[in-house]
Design a protein around this motif. Structure first.
Motif, PDB file in Angstrom:
ATOM      1  N   TYR A  32       0.802  -1.210   0.145  1.00 39.70           N
ATOM      2  CA  TYR A  32      -0.463  -0.057  -0.368  1.00 39.70           C
ATOM      3  C   TYR A  32       0.799   1.326   0.324  1.00 39.70           C
ATOM      4  N   ASP A  33       2.172   1.091   0.261  1.00 36.80           N
ATOM      5  CA  ASP A  33       2.925   2.278   0.245  1.00 36.80           C
ATOM      6  C   ASP A  33       4.155   2.150  -0.532  1.00 36.80           C
ATOM      7  N   TYR A  34       4.974   3.239  -0.799  1.00 32.16           N
ATOM      8  CA  TYR A  34       6.280   3.189  -1.492  1.00 32.16           C
ATOM      9  C   TYR A  34       6.961   1.634  -1.710  1.00 32.16           C
ATOM     10  N   SER A  35       7.685   1.884  -0.252  1.00 28.91           N
ATOM     11  CA  SER A  35       8.905   1.340   1.161  1.00 28.91           C
ATOM     12  C   SER A  35       8.251  -0.084   0.351  1.00 28.91           C
ATOM     13  N   MET A  36       7.434  -0.622   1.050  1.00 26.58           N
ATOM     14  CA  MET A  36       7.313  -2.218   0.927  1.00 26.58           C
ATOM     15  C   MET A  36       6.807  -2.343  -0.324  1.00 26.58           C
ATOM     16  N   ALA A  37       6.481  -1.688  -1.854  1.00 26.63           N
ATOM     17  CA  ALA A  37       6.350  -2.010  -2.392  1.00 26.63           C
ATOM     18  C   ALA A  37       7.493  -2.371  -3.170  1.00 26.63           C
ATOM     19  N   ARG A  38       9.153  -0.979  -3.051  1.00 26.31           N
ATOM     20  CA  ARG A  38      10.408  -1.441  -3.316  1.00 26.31           C
ATOM     21  C   ARG A  38      11.012  -2.480  -2.823  1.00 26.31           C
ATOM     22  N   ILE A  39      10.761  -3.193  -2.035  1.00 31.68           N
ATOM     23  CA  ILE A  39      11.442  -4.757  -0.972  1.00 31.68           C
ATOM     24  C   ILE A  39      10.954  -5.620  -1.640  1.00 31.68           C
ATOM     25  N   ILE A  40       9.460  -5.744  -1.911  1.00 35.80           N
ATOM     26  CA  ILE A  40       8.365  -6.845  -2.874  1.00 35.80           C
ATOM     27  C   ILE A  40       9.378  -6.698  -4.166  1.00 35.80           C
ATOM     28  N   ARG A  81       4.579   4.487  -8.333  1.00 34.61           N
ATOM     29  CA  ARG A  81       5.927   4.579  -7.989  1.00 34.61           C
ATOM     30  C   ARG A  81       7.218   3.929  -7.766  1.00 34.61           C
ATOM     31  N   ALA A  82       6.340   2.838  -6.827  1.00 31.02           N
ATOM     32  CA  ALA A  82       8.347   2.195  -6.534  1.00 31.02           C
ATOM     33  C   ALA A  82       8.316   1.544  -7.352  1.00 31.02           C
ATOM     34  N   VAL A  83       7.626   1.034  -8.278  1.00 32.40           N
ATOM     35  CA  VAL A  83       7.755   0.396  -9.463  1.00 32.40           C
ATOM     36  C   VAL A  83       8.148   0.609 -10.781  1.00 32.40           C
TER      37      VAL A  83
END
Ligand code: KIV
Length: 276
Positions: A32-40, A81-83
């Motif tokens: 649901y957020d940038y940081s978690m999406a970066r990691i996964i 944005r993370a992806v």
């Protein structure tokens, strides 16, 4: 030596279909957020679902009903944005929340377009079968890929009354299979099956040609999804049988925070190296 960074192959709905055809399992997790999406995303997950479970996990509501489309667009745009910035592969699917697509095809189309245009999602997910056929069909006319969701559909919690296993009785199992065939026929690219008997999920996955992603639906489907905060043990009081916890981050984070508080109180933090 090549100086070019290897660009990962982006997951598309076509890639997912090929994975099913080739017998390669699909991995899906929520963010649901940038940081978690970066990691996964960096870890290589195939699909990131910006689920309306954000209503529980992020906002602390008891059900998924209160979260709004504006909220979901905010969460989905952070994930997209993370992806994009990291150039990772996952397909980003944005959940359409309760009240934004049921019983009104025009509203459904508008909601899906907002999710695609304002958040930059690659597809939308919505809950239900025959009841939402017209909404799904209308969304599909705009070229927006739709993921279905059958079985336990949390947006209908007040209709069913409990979060227990669905489709244990023949009549409900038959309706679920009919709904899956309908979703395939009208053009959904995949279906989530939540909390239904493993044998029924197997039958659905063998009967329909599009990918079936299970959560609490056993191993005989084309992929699995979990809520990331549950599988990492960030949420604490949720213990369904289907949940495998890979970490206990609640305890780890609490321990680290306890230590930080103690270090601040004792004057141990910051030390000589941690200052200018
Ligand atoms: O909202 C969500 O996280 C979901 C998954 C549980 C499939 O719909």
């Amino acid at each position: 030596m090549s100086v070019h960074k290897k660009i990962p192959k982006k997951v598309t709905t076509h890639v997912l279909q090929k994975m099913k055809n080739d017998g390669e399992k699909i991995s899906m997790l929520t963010a649901y957020d940038y940081s978690m999406a970066r990691i996964i995303g960096d870890a290589g997950v195939d699909i990131i679902l910006v689920g309306d479970s954000a209503s529980n996990v992020m906002a602390g509501y008891e059900t998924t009903l209160p979260i709004t489309l504006d909220d979901m667009i905010y969460h989905a745009s952070s994930v997209v944005r993370a992806v994009r910035l990291a150039g990772t592969r996952p397909l980003v699917v944005g959940d359409l929340p309760f009240g934004t697509y049921q019983g009104n095809t025009r509203k459904a189309l508008r909601s899906a377009i907002r999710m695609m245009k304002e958040a930059g999602a690659h597809a939308v997910k919505l809950e239900g079968g025959k009841e939402v056929e017209d909404s799904i069909s209308r969304i599909l006319t705009a070229g927006v890929p739709v993921m279905g969701h059958l079985g336990l559909i949390p947006q209908s919690i007040f209709k069913f009354g409990t979060y227990t296993v669905r489709a244990k009785e023949d009549a409900e199992a038959e309706k679920l299979l009919e709904d899956a065939l309908l979703l395939e026929k009208i053009g959904c690219f995949a279906i989530v099956l939540e909390k239904i008997p493993a044998l029924l999920a197997k039958k659905v996955a063998e009967t329909v040609k599009i990918p079936i992603i299970g959560i609490g639906a056993g191993p005989h489907v084309d992929g699995q999804v979990l809520v990331t905060h549950d599988m990492l043990g960030i949420t604490k009081d949720f213990h369904p049988r289907f949940l495998r916890r890979y970490l206990n981050l609640y305890d780890d984070i609490k321990g680290a925070v306890n230590q930080y508080i103690a270090d601040v109180k004792s004057g141990d933090f910051p030390n000589e190296k941690e200052q200018y």
